[in-house]
Design an enzyme around this catalytic site. Structure first.
Site, mmCIF file in Angstrom:
data_model
loop_
_atom_site.group_PDB
_atom_site.id
_atom_site.type_symbol
_atom_site.label_atom_id
_atom_site.label_comp_id
_atom_site.label_asym_id
_atom_site.label_seq_id
_atom_site.Cartn_x
_atom_site.Cartn_y
_atom_site.Cartn_z
ATOM 1 N N GLY A 10 0.716 -1.164 0.016
ATOM 2 C CA GLY A 10 -0.049 0.059 -0.089
ATOM 3 C C GLY A 10 0.751 0.968 0.017
ATOM 4 N N ASP A 126 -0.054 1.224 9.068
ATOM 5 C CA ASP A 126 -0.272 0.531 10.110
ATOM 6 C C ASP A 126 0.667 0.522 11.273
ATOM 7 O OD1 ASP A 126 -2.683 -0.097 8.471
ATOM 8 O OD2 ASP A 126 -2.121 -2.160 8.012
ATOM 9 N N MET A 168 -8.058 2.406 9.266
ATOM 10 C CA MET A 168 -7.173 0.927 8.841
ATOM 11 C C MET A 168 -6.622 0.511 9.995
ATOM 12 S SD MET A 168 -5.723 2.004 5.108
ATOM 13 C CE MET A 168 -6.913 1.765 3.662
ATOM 14 N N GLU A 220 -10.285 -1.638 11.489
ATOM 15 C CA GLU A 220 -10.793 -2.399 10.592
ATOM 16 C C GLU A 220 -10.815 -3.924 10.850
ATOM 17 O OE1 GLU A 220 -9.342 -1.526 6.749
ATOM 18 O OE2 GLU A 220 -7.301 -2.122 7.193
ATOM 19 N N HIS A 263 -8.988 4.655 2.558
ATOM 20 C CA HIS A 263 -7.646 5.178 1.955
ATOM 21 C C HIS A 263 -7.487 6.707 1.960
ATOM 22 C CE1 HIS A 263 -8.733 1.324 0.077
ATOM 23 N NE2 HIS A 263 -7.264 1.257 -0.137
ATOM 24 N N ARG A 266 -4.315 7.914 3.569
ATOM 25 C CA ARG A 266 -3.166 7.197 3.041
ATOM 26 C C ARG A 266 -2.540 8.229 2.081
ATOM 27 N NH1 ARG A 266 -3.294 0.898 1.868
ATOM 28 N NH2 ARG A 266 -3.761 1.493 -0.332
#
Length: 337
Positions: A10, A126, A168, A220, A263, A266
């Site tokens: 990611g 994360d 996330m 999540e 997202h 991010r």
């Protein structure tokens, strides 16, 4: 030497600065190549020599200019042989792999097989890469999550609702924990600490009765859903925030709404912390290459930069534990399942 740089997994804020910094340092003595689309770029020979001038305009933006993918080059032996053949054809000596556990694991496997030498840089919003205190992108994502949560909070107050913010975090609840602490959420749910939804509903109802609004932050990863998996076997996540909001509304009779940040946190520009961290990591990676120190990941440990063998990192997750778990339990002691 011919050195390749790739970003895998990611995207995360700070990737472009890390790539730019490494290229700027390494181009003084070596040929540096961008490997586009992560490990897929070596399988498809999407490789191009780059200079720091090519990268400067994008250095401070989110995302990754050299693109990314979740391709596993060692999914089968046919891919592994293709990777080795292409590396030999391209004449690459070293790869600097910037990514999370999967990307770093592939780098370690390439090193183990003698395909090419590797140095890893930890990246993921994360913050769950084992062996380091911080990964590139985490601070930026948390700041974005805090800002969005504070905005959401104003609508909860205005309409007298209960709100659930989903962020996330597959295995680790770092984003949820930091966001919850920073916004003084009434309840925070993380994968490492199973929580009773009845306890959550009770806690937020008490908070609501005190001030006519309440806030929950949830990772999540507290519940995985079935469905497609990526090439590393990971399930697609998401949706638990809405499910929890519906449960709270049924249990309390109070209107509850959920927002999924997903997202959006991010792709933000990197914070000052992530910019400096990316520079420090890239510099340490360059020094590792110059000193022939391969098979290592650069890491952040108590404010200093260190090197950790990649083999000691892959296949593990840095989870909320120790001091941070004690802090969690101090603030939310009544959520045990």
């Amino acid at each position: 030497m011919k050195i390749g740089v790739l970003t895998g997994g990611g995207d995360a804020p700070g990737l472009n600065i890390a790539v730019y910094t490494f290229v700027k340092l390494a181009e003084r003595k070596h040929e540096v190549y961008a490997i586009y689309h992560g490990w897929r770029g070596l399988l498809n020979k999407e490789v191009k020599r780059v200079s720091s001038r090519d990268l400067l305009d994008f250095a401070f933006s989110g995302g990754t200019y050299i693109r990314t993918s979740r391709t596993n080059p060692f999914k089968d032996e046919e891919r592994a042989r293709l990777l080795e053949s292409n590396v030999k054809e391209l004449g690459l000596d070293v790869v600097v792999a910037i990514g999370g556990d999967d990307t770093l694991g592939a780098a370690g496997e390439a090193q183990r097989r003698g395909i090419l030498d590797a140095v890893g840089i930890p990246k993921t919003i994360d913050n769950d890469v084992y062996g380091t205190d911080y990964t590139i992108g985490f601070d930026s994502a948390v700041n974005a999550a805090i800002e969005a949560t504070e905005s959401f909070k104003t609508t909860l107050i205005s309409h007298e609702r209960i709100g659930v913010v989903e962020v996330m975090g597959r295995e680790a609840g770092w984003i949820a924990l930091f966001t919850g602490l920073s916004t003084m959420a009434d309840a925070v749910l993380i994968p490492e600490r199973p929580a009773s939804w009845d306890s959550v509903a009770k806690r937020v109802k008490e908070a609501y009765n005190e001030r006519r609004w309440a806030l929950v932050v949830v990772s999540e990863g507290i519940k995985e859903y079935g469905g497609p998996k990526d090439e590393y076997g990971h399930s697609r996540l998401g949706g638990v925030g809405n499910e929890l909001a519906e449960y709270i509304e049924r249990s309390t009779g109070i209107e509850a709404r959920a927002v999924v940040l997903g997202h959006t946190i991010r792709g933000v520009p990197p914070t000052a912390f992530d910019r400096i961290l990316a520079v420090r990591y890239a510099t340490a990676a360059y020094e590792a290459v110059e000193n022939g120190r391969y098979g290592v990941m650069v890491a952040y440990s108590n404010g200093d930069i260190a090197y950790v063998p990649i083999v000691d990192v892959v296949g593990k997750n840095r989870l909320v534990s120790g001091y941070w778990m004690r802090l969690y339990e101090t603030y939310w002691p009544d959520l045990a399942g």
